[in-house]
Design a protein around this motif. Structure first.
Motif, PDB file in Angstrom:
ATOM      1  N   MET A   1       0.877  -1.663   0.040  1.00 13.34           N
ATOM      2  CA  MET A   1       0.254   0.004  -0.102  1.00 13.34           C
ATOM      3  C   MET A   1       0.847   1.288  -0.355  1.00 13.34           C
ATOM      4  SD  MET A   1      -3.002   0.771   2.989  1.00 13.34           S
ATOM      5  CE  MET A   1      -1.648   1.095   4.094  1.00 13.34           C
ATOM      6  N   ALA A   2       1.016   2.243  -0.907  1.00 14.67           N
ATOM      7  CA  ALA A   2       1.550   3.828  -0.781  1.00 14.67           C
ATOM      8  C   ALA A   2       0.747   4.204  -0.101  1.00 14.67           C
ATOM      9  CB  ALA A   2       1.454   4.154  -2.599  1.00 14.67           C
ATOM     10  N   THR A   3       1.849   5.306  -0.135  1.00 15.46           N
ATOM     11  CA  THR A   3       1.155   6.201   1.341  1.00 15.46           C
ATOM     12  C   THR A   3       2.477   6.994   1.232  1.00 15.46           C
ATOM     13  OG1 THR A   3       0.441   6.034   3.788  1.00 15.46           O
ATOM     14  CG2 THR A   3       2.483   5.185   3.243  1.00 15.46           C
ATOM     15  N   THR A   4       2.199   8.188   2.401  1.00 18.56           N
ATOM     16  CA  THR A   4       2.874   9.839   2.537  1.00 18.56           C
ATOM     17  C   THR A   4       3.916   9.077   4.129  1.00 18.56           C
ATOM     18  OG1 THR A   4       1.255  10.889   4.438  1.00 18.56           O
ATOM     19  CG2 THR A   4       1.495  10.876   1.468  1.00 18.56           C
ATOM     20  N   GLU A   5       5.159   9.780   4.353  1.00 16.06           N
ATOM     21  CA  GLU A   5       5.677   9.633   5.663  1.00 16.06           C
ATOM     22  C   GLU A   5       5.207  10.156   6.713  1.00 16.06           C
ATOM     23  OE1 GLU A   5       6.912  13.909   3.663  1.00 16.06           O
ATOM     24  OE2 GLU A   5       6.594  12.120   2.608  1.00 16.06           O
ATOM     25  N   LYS A   6       3.872  10.625   6.305  1.00 19.45           N
ATOM     26  CA  LYS A   6       3.580  11.978   7.505  1.00 19.45           C
ATOM     27  C   LYS A   6       2.041  10.298   8.337  1.00 19.45           C
ATOM     28  CE  LYS A   6       3.803  16.276   6.672  1.00 19.45           C
ATOM     29  NZ  LYS A   6       2.470  17.814   6.282  1.00 19.45           N
ATOM     30  N   GLN A   7       1.731  10.028   6.690  1.00 23.01           N
ATOM     31  CA  GLN A   7       0.459   8.757   7.037  1.00 23.01           C
ATOM     32  C   GLN A   7       1.015   7.323   7.875  1.00 23.01           C
ATOM     33  OE1 GLN A   7      -0.576   8.219   3.149  1.00 23.01           O
ATOM     34  NE2 GLN A   7      -2.993   9.238   3.345  1.00 23.01           N
ATOM     35  N   ILE A   8       2.516   6.995   7.053  1.00 25.92           N
ATOM     36  CA  ILE A   8       3.755   5.924   8.085  1.00 25.92           C
ATOM     37  C   ILE A   8       3.462   6.155   9.225  1.00 25.92           C
ATOM     38  CG2 ILE A   8       5.972   4.858   8.406  1.00 25.92           C
ATOM     39  CD1 ILE A   8       5.921   4.773   5.449  1.00 25.92           C
ATOM     40  N   ILE A   9       4.616   7.709   9.833  1.00 30.56           N
ATOM     41  CA  ILE A   9       4.232   7.760  11.350  1.00 30.56           C
ATOM     42  C   ILE A   9       3.460   8.674  12.511  1.00 30.56           C
ATOM     43  CG2 ILE A   9       5.348  10.293  12.770  1.00 30.56           C
ATOM     44  CD1 ILE A   9       7.164  10.383  11.278  1.00 30.56           C
ATOM     45  N   ALA A  10       1.476   8.609  12.080  1.00 28.03           N
ATOM     46  CA  ALA A  10       1.097   8.317  12.645  1.00 28.03           C
ATOM     47  C   ALA A  10      -0.053   7.233  12.728  1.00 28.03           C
ATOM     48  CB  ALA A  10      -0.865   9.576  11.283  1.00 28.03           C
ATOM     49  N   ASN A  11       0.223   6.540  11.986  1.00 31.56           N
ATOM     50  CA  ASN A  11      -0.477   4.753  11.959  1.00 31.56           C
ATOM     51  C   ASN A  11       0.701   4.058  13.204  1.00 31.56           C
ATOM     52  OD1 ASN A  11      -2.207   5.066  10.027  1.00 31.56           O
ATOM     53  ND2 ASN A  11      -1.159   4.338   8.523  1.00 31.56           N
ATOM     54  N   LEU A  12       1.931   4.781  12.440  1.00 35.27           N
ATOM     55  CA  LEU A  12       2.866   4.180  14.448  1.00 35.27           C
ATOM     56  C   LEU A  12       2.802   4.684  15.182  1.00 35.27           C
ATOM     57  CD1 LEU A  12       6.788   4.620  12.021  1.00 35.27           C
ATOM     58  CD2 LEU A  12       5.203   2.176  12.302  1.00 35.27           C
ATOM     59  N   LYS A  13       2.703   5.934  15.252  1.00 37.78           N
ATOM     60  CA  LYS A  13       2.097   6.498  16.591  1.00 37.78           C
ATOM     61  C   LYS A  13       0.599   5.477  17.155  1.00 37.78           C
ATOM     62  CE  LYS A  13       4.018  11.721  16.512  1.00 37.78           C
ATOM     63  NZ  LYS A  13       3.538  12.375  15.674  1.00 37.78           N
ATOM     64  N   ALA A  14       0.198   5.596  16.464  1.00 38.58           N
ATOM     65  CA  ALA A  14      -1.701   4.876  17.011  1.00 38.58           C
ATOM     66  C   ALA A  14      -1.187   3.174  16.993  1.00 38.58           C
ATOM     67  CB  ALA A  14      -2.587   5.003  16.135  1.00 38.58           C
ATOM     68  N   GLY A  15       0.391   2.490  16.817  1.00 35.02           N
ATOM     69  CA  GLY A  15       0.163   0.811  17.237  1.00 35.02           C
ATOM     70  C   GLY A  15      -0.469   0.385  16.084  1.00 35.02           C
ATOM     71  N   ASN A  16      -0.501   1.020  14.812  1.00 29.85           N
ATOM     72  CA  ASN A  16      -1.162  -0.142  13.968  1.00 29.85           C
ATOM     73  C   ASN A  16       0.300  -0.346  12.807  1.00 29.85           C
ATOM     74  OD1 ASN A  16      -3.752   0.691  14.037  1.00 29.85           O
ATOM     75  ND2 ASN A  16      -3.541   2.501  13.690  1.00 29.85           N
ATOM     76  N   TYR A  17       0.585  -1.438  13.254  1.00 29.11           N
ATOM     77  CA  TYR A  17       1.960  -1.910  12.263  1.00 29.11           C
ATOM     78  C   TYR A  17       1.784  -2.812  11.198  1.00 29.11           C
ATOM     79  CZ  TYR A  17       3.783  -0.771  16.677  1.00 29.11           C
ATOM     80  OH  TYR A  17       4.137   0.380  17.705  1.00 29.11           O
ATOM     81  N   ALA A  18       2.677  -2.677   9.686  1.00 25.16           N
ATOM     82  CA  ALA A  18       2.552  -3.512   8.770  1.00 25.16           C
ATOM     83  C   ALA A  18       3.915  -4.505   9.187  1.00 25.16           C
ATOM     84  CB  ALA A  18       2.567  -3.064   7.487  1.00 25.16           C
ATOM     85  N   PRO A  19       3.571  -5.745   8.179  1.00 23.51           N
ATOM     86  CA  PRO A  19       5.110  -6.354   8.800  1.00 23.51           C
ATOM     87  C   PRO A  19       6.455  -6.231   7.953  1.00 23.51           C
ATOM     88  CG  PRO A  19       3.692  -7.330   6.866  1.00 23.51           C
ATOM     89  CD  PRO A  19       2.195  -6.382   7.724  1.00 23.51           C
ATOM     90  N   VAL A  20       6.149  -4.961   6.518  1.00 22.36           N
ATOM     91  CA  VAL A  20       7.381  -4.441   5.790  1.00 22.36           C
ATOM     92  C   VAL A  20       6.919  -3.207   5.338  1.00 22.36           C
ATOM     93  CG1 VAL A  20       6.148  -5.976   3.879  1.00 22.36           C
ATOM     94  CG2 VAL A  20       8.497  -5.490   3.850  1.00 22.36           C
ATOM     95  N   TYR A  21       7.977  -2.707   4.735  1.00 21.97           N
ATOM     96  CA  TYR A  21       7.920  -1.230   4.566  1.00 21.97           C
ATOM     97  C   TYR A  21       9.058  -1.196   3.478  1.00 21.97           C
ATOM     98  CZ  TYR A  21       4.616  -0.412   8.662  1.00 21.97           C
ATOM     99  OH  TYR A  21       4.509   0.204   9.905  1.00 21.97           O
TER     100      TYR A  21
END
Length: 338
Positions: A1-21
């Motif tokens: 899934m393509a995304t932006t750096e802000k969305q990645i960091i927001a998801n990490l802060k929320a504890g929403n992780y993916a198996p690979v980046y």
């Protein structure tokens, strides 16, 4: 899934992780921001010796990366395996190993690849697996005209303000290297109170970029045909040749005159239309409108010719004797404004 750096960091802060980046693309600043966030925030500092692994592609084989990814965390809910300089994995077989692993990735591992300067082949099986099961950040290098707006947004995010001409001054001198721009701005932030405004005076004091003697001001003075100011700036450039090489000056002025030629041929000269066509901020549309009245198309064609001749002379063509870059620039500006 393509995304932006802000969305990645927001998801990490929320504890929403993916198996690979996969952090990839031409713009390294965004890659570095996300990589730094992974390294400094995902795993608790007291558990990093156990559950955080940082590897470099030039020193580690892909098989070792996969081996680390298959382990289970010891102290944290998840473990982090961060692979830097992943563009150094140049063999297709190495990425095939990753594709095999991603058929059934270890769910408690965050496997992160920093693939700088370019993009991983989107046709590859590995890329398709990452895009399907993980997160892709594919960065694009900013164009010159996009940098001032990036600076405005960046400064606002940090809780400060910056004037449009100060943002343009930074862009003209520092180019499109966002990492360099952010580093220089960090020097300015130290001097400001929260919510303070960055102007050209502060940039000169903190970063050392002259607010009066720079290519941005020279371009503006040429547009106004301000002979006295042009001469002052050119004299300063000639006296400081190492800080003001001729080649980038010629390139910027060439772009300026091309934009003026485009302006003349626009049928819709509204601010929004001109800004879009010239790829400039609406803030500067009036300057281009004023300059166009002083530089009709035949004169602009001559200016382009003067720039071409100056470029050739700076490279030794039709340059009799030891004429310096400063002397070439003085003659060029005289021809342009007269």
């Amino acid at each position: 899934m393509a995304t932006t750096e802000k969305q990645i960091i927001a998801n990490l802060k929320a504890g929403n992780y993916a198996p690979v980046y996969l952090l990839t693309g031409e713009e390294n600043y965004a890659i570095d921001c996300v990589s730094d966030y992974f390294e400094n925030n995902v795993i608790d500092e007291s558990f990093r010796d156990f559950d955080q692994t940082v590897l470099y592609a030039g020193e580690t084989r892909m098989v070792d990366v996969i081996g680390a990814a298959k382990r289970y965390p010891m102290m944290s809910p998840v473990q982090l395996v961060l692979v830097k300089e992943a563009q150094n994995y140049s063999k297709k077989e190495e990425w095939e190993l990753l594709a095999d692993y991603l058929e059934s990735p270890q769910p408690q591992t965050l496997l992160v690849f920093c693939y700088r300067h370019k993009s991983l082949d989107k046709r590859s099986r590995a890329y398709k697996q990452i895009n399907s099961k993980g997160v892709v950040l594919d960065t694009k290098a900013l164009r010159d005209y996009e940098v001032p707006n990036w600076i405005l947004g960046y400064v606002t995010e940090k809780g400060y303000q910056i004037t449009q001409d100060a943002a343009s001054l930074l862009s003209q001198h520092l180019g499109t290297d966002l990492g360099k721009i952010s580093n220089e701005l960090s020097k300015v932030f130290i001097e400001l109170q929260p919510g303070g405004t960055i102007n050209k005076d502060i940039i000169e004091r903190c970063i050392g970029i002259s607010k009066d003697y720079n290519i941005f001001e020279l371009q503006s003075a040429i547009g106004r045909k301000d002979i006295m100011l042009c001469n002052k700036i050119v004299q300063h450039f000639a006296a400081n040749p190492k800080d003001n090489p001729l080649a980038p000056i010629l390139a910027i002025l060439y772009g300026y005159f091309v934009k003026l030629m485009i302006y003349h041929q626009l049928t819709d000269k509204s601010s929004a239309s001109v800004a879009s066509a010239l790829k400039i901020s609406p803030f500067f549309v009036k300057d281009y409108a004023d300059a166009s009245s002083r530089y009709p198309l035949p004169k602009l064609a001559s200016c382009i010719g003067y720039l071409h001749d100056a470029d050739l002379r700076s490279k030794g063509v039709r340059n009799s004797g030891n004429v310096t870059e400063g002397e070439i620039l003085k003659e060029l500006i005289f021809k342009i404004i007269h």
